[in-house]
Scaffold this active site. Sequence first.
Site, PDB file in Angstrom:
ATOM      1  N   ASN A 153       7.805  62.651  18.052  1.00  0.00           N
ATOM      2  CA  ASN A 153       7.448  62.353  16.663  1.00  0.00           C
ATOM      3  C   ASN A 153       8.512  63.012  15.800  1.00  0.00           C
ATOM      4  O   ASN A 153       8.576  64.239  15.698  1.00  0.00           O
ATOM      5  CB  ASN A 153       6.051  62.893  16.331  1.00  0.00           C
ATOM      6  CG  ASN A 153       5.660  62.622  14.879  1.00  0.00           C
ATOM      7  OD1 ASN A 153       6.490  62.702  13.977  1.00  0.00           O
ATOM      8  ND2 ASN A 153       4.396  62.324  14.648  1.00  0.00           N
TER       9      ASN A 153
ATOM     10  N   ASP B  84       2.237  60.401  19.911  1.00  0.00           N
ATOM     11  CA  ASP B  84       1.445  61.375  19.169  1.00  0.00           C
ATOM     12  C   ASP B  84       0.040  60.810  19.094  1.00  0.00           C
ATOM     13  O   ASP B  84      -0.208  59.888  18.315  1.00  0.00           O
ATOM     14  CB  ASP B  84       2.058  61.555  17.777  1.00  0.00           C
ATOM     15  CG  ASP B  84       1.249  62.483  16.889  1.00  0.00           C
ATOM     16  OD1 ASP B  84       0.166  62.937  17.305  1.00  0.00           O
ATOM     17  OD2 ASP B  84       1.707  62.754  15.758  1.00  0.00           O
TER      18      ASP B  84
ATOM     19  N   ASP C  86       0.953  65.620  21.489  1.00  0.00           N
ATOM     20  CA  ASP C  86       1.897  64.607  21.977  1.00  0.00           C
ATOM     21  C   ASP C  86       1.796  64.581  23.498  1.00  0.00           C
ATOM     22  O   ASP C  86       1.945  65.615  24.157  1.00  0.00           O
ATOM     23  CB  ASP C  86       3.320  64.959  21.547  1.00  0.00           C
ATOM     24  CG  ASP C  86       3.450  65.057  20.036  1.00  0.00           C
ATOM     25  OD1 ASP C  86       3.701  64.026  19.398  1.00  0.00           O
ATOM     26  OD2 ASP C  86       3.263  66.178  19.501  1.00  0.00           O
TER      27      ASP C  86
ATOM     28  N   ASP D 251       8.479  68.689  12.855  1.00  0.00           N
ATOM     29  CA  ASP D 251       7.417  69.650  13.176  1.00  0.00           C
ATOM     30  C   ASP D 251       6.873  69.440  14.598  1.00  0.00           C
ATOM     31  O   ASP D 251       6.072  70.244  15.069  1.00  0.00           O
ATOM     32  CB  ASP D 251       6.291  69.641  12.123  1.00  0.00           C
ATOM     33  CG  ASP D 251       5.821  68.256  11.719  1.00  0.00           C
ATOM     34  OD1 ASP D 251       6.432  67.256  12.148  1.00  0.00           O
ATOM     35  OD2 ASP D 251       4.828  68.178  10.977  1.00  0.00           O
ATOM     36  N   HIS D 252       7.325  68.378  15.259  1.00  0.00           N
ATOM     37  CA  HIS D 252       6.991  68.154  16.674  1.00  0.00           C
ATOM     38  C   HIS D 252       8.233  68.419  17.524  1.00  0.00           C
ATOM     39  O   HIS D 252       9.353  68.102  17.125  1.00  0.00           O
ATOM     40  CB  HIS D 252       6.570  66.711  16.918  1.00  0.00           C
ATOM     41  CG  HIS D 252       5.325  66.279  16.205  1.00  0.00           C
ATOM     42  ND1 HIS D 252       4.147  66.027  16.846  1.00  0.00           N
ATOM     43  CD2 HIS D 252       5.095  66.041  14.879  1.00  0.00           C
ATOM     44  CE1 HIS D 252       3.225  65.645  15.969  1.00  0.00           C
ATOM     45  NE2 HIS D 252       3.777  65.644  14.768  1.00  0.00           N
TER      46      HIS D 252
ATOM     47  N   GLU E 260       6.486  58.162  13.929  1.00  0.00           N
ATOM     48  CA  GLU E 260       6.684  58.527  12.518  1.00  0.00           C
ATOM     49  C   GLU E 260       8.123  58.313  12.095  1.00  0.00           C
ATOM     50  O   GLU E 260       8.765  59.197  11.525  1.00  0.00           O
ATOM     51  CB  GLU E 260       6.224  59.964  12.222  1.00  0.00           C
ATOM     52  CG  GLU E 260       4.748  60.031  11.882  1.00  0.00           C
ATOM     53  CD  GLU E 260       4.378  61.213  10.987  1.00  0.00           C
ATOM     54  OE1 GLU E 260       4.100  62.287  11.524  1.00  0.00           O
ATOM     55  OE2 GLU E 260       4.385  61.048   9.753  1.00  0.00           O
TER      56      GLU E 260
ATOM     57  N   ASN F 180      -2.649  62.459  18.270  1.00  0.00           N
ATOM     58  CA  ASN F 180      -3.436  63.133  17.234  1.00  0.00           C
ATOM     59  C   ASN F 180      -4.810  63.571  17.733  1.00  0.00           C
ATOM     60  O   ASN F 180      -5.790  63.571  16.977  1.00  0.00           O
ATOM     61  CB  ASN F 180      -3.552  62.250  15.981  1.00  0.00           C
ATOM     62  CG  ASN F 180      -2.409  62.510  15.001  1.00  0.00           C
ATOM     63  OD1 ASN F 180      -1.971  63.639  14.838  1.00  0.00           O
ATOM     64  ND2 ASN F 180      -1.926  61.456  14.355  1.00  0.00           N
TER      65      ASN F 180
END
Length: 258
Positions: free
Chosen positions: A7, A145, A216, A245-246, A34, A147
């Site tokens: 991501n 991802d 993830d 941020d991943h 993303e 989530n």
Amino acid sequence: MLAVTWNVNSLRARMPRVLELLDTHRPDVVLLQETKTAPEQVPHLELAAAGYQVADHSGGRWAGVAVAATTDLADVVVGLPGSPVPDQARWVEATVAGIRFVSVYVVNGRHPDDPAFVDKLAFLDAMRDRLRELRSAGPVVVGGDVNVAPADVDVWNPAAFRGSTHVTPHERGRLAGMLDLGYVDAVRHLQPEGPAFTWWDYRAGAFHKGHGLRIDLFLVSDDLVEGIRSAGIDRGFRKGPKPSDHAPLLLELDGRAG
DNA sequence: ATGACAGGTGAAACCTGA
């Protein structure tokens, strides 16, 4: 064969790090989430110069997924059949080297009381139905991802997440239902215990404090499980200039499919 | 308890993320 799922939190903003990843690891297949691009903004030329062709599901400013490979992408499917949010770009499939690859970015859900959470559960239901279809057709590798943190060990502080999305029995039950169809969570297969986070909030120094989540995943059809050589993140890409941020998650499989 | 960071849009302030 080396596959990566990442991501990137905006493909355009992350291109320097994406090119660095391709140069460092030379993956055969790359699953991105993303991307936050319109279709015409996908940097096909730059990625082609790095040796990759790309199939994307792009929806403009939000979401967006892609699959890239050093060899031909066959039988591309864009969009998850039965998705409750068909306008959101969250699903792309392509066959590479005889394996069906999926890049998925599951709906966030925002809050268990939010209408978006209903969409999230419906998306997971549609994903399960599609994974059942794909499983009956041959070997599958799903990266993305999701989530959902599959278990409490995948959350840095389960008490702090009580009442939040990503950890509810509704979400975890649906993810477990996908594994029951004949898929294996590759990282958990190799590492039965302990944290293996893939995401850390940008704020408050979360990465350096170990305040992360494992959201993830690589889901690998069970006919490929014996071929899993390694599965894990490259922490270096959560550091340095303008990181996502991943962290990227890498999966090494034996060359032969099936 | 709250905000903290980053990106997109679009040109300030707001939306989204998890």
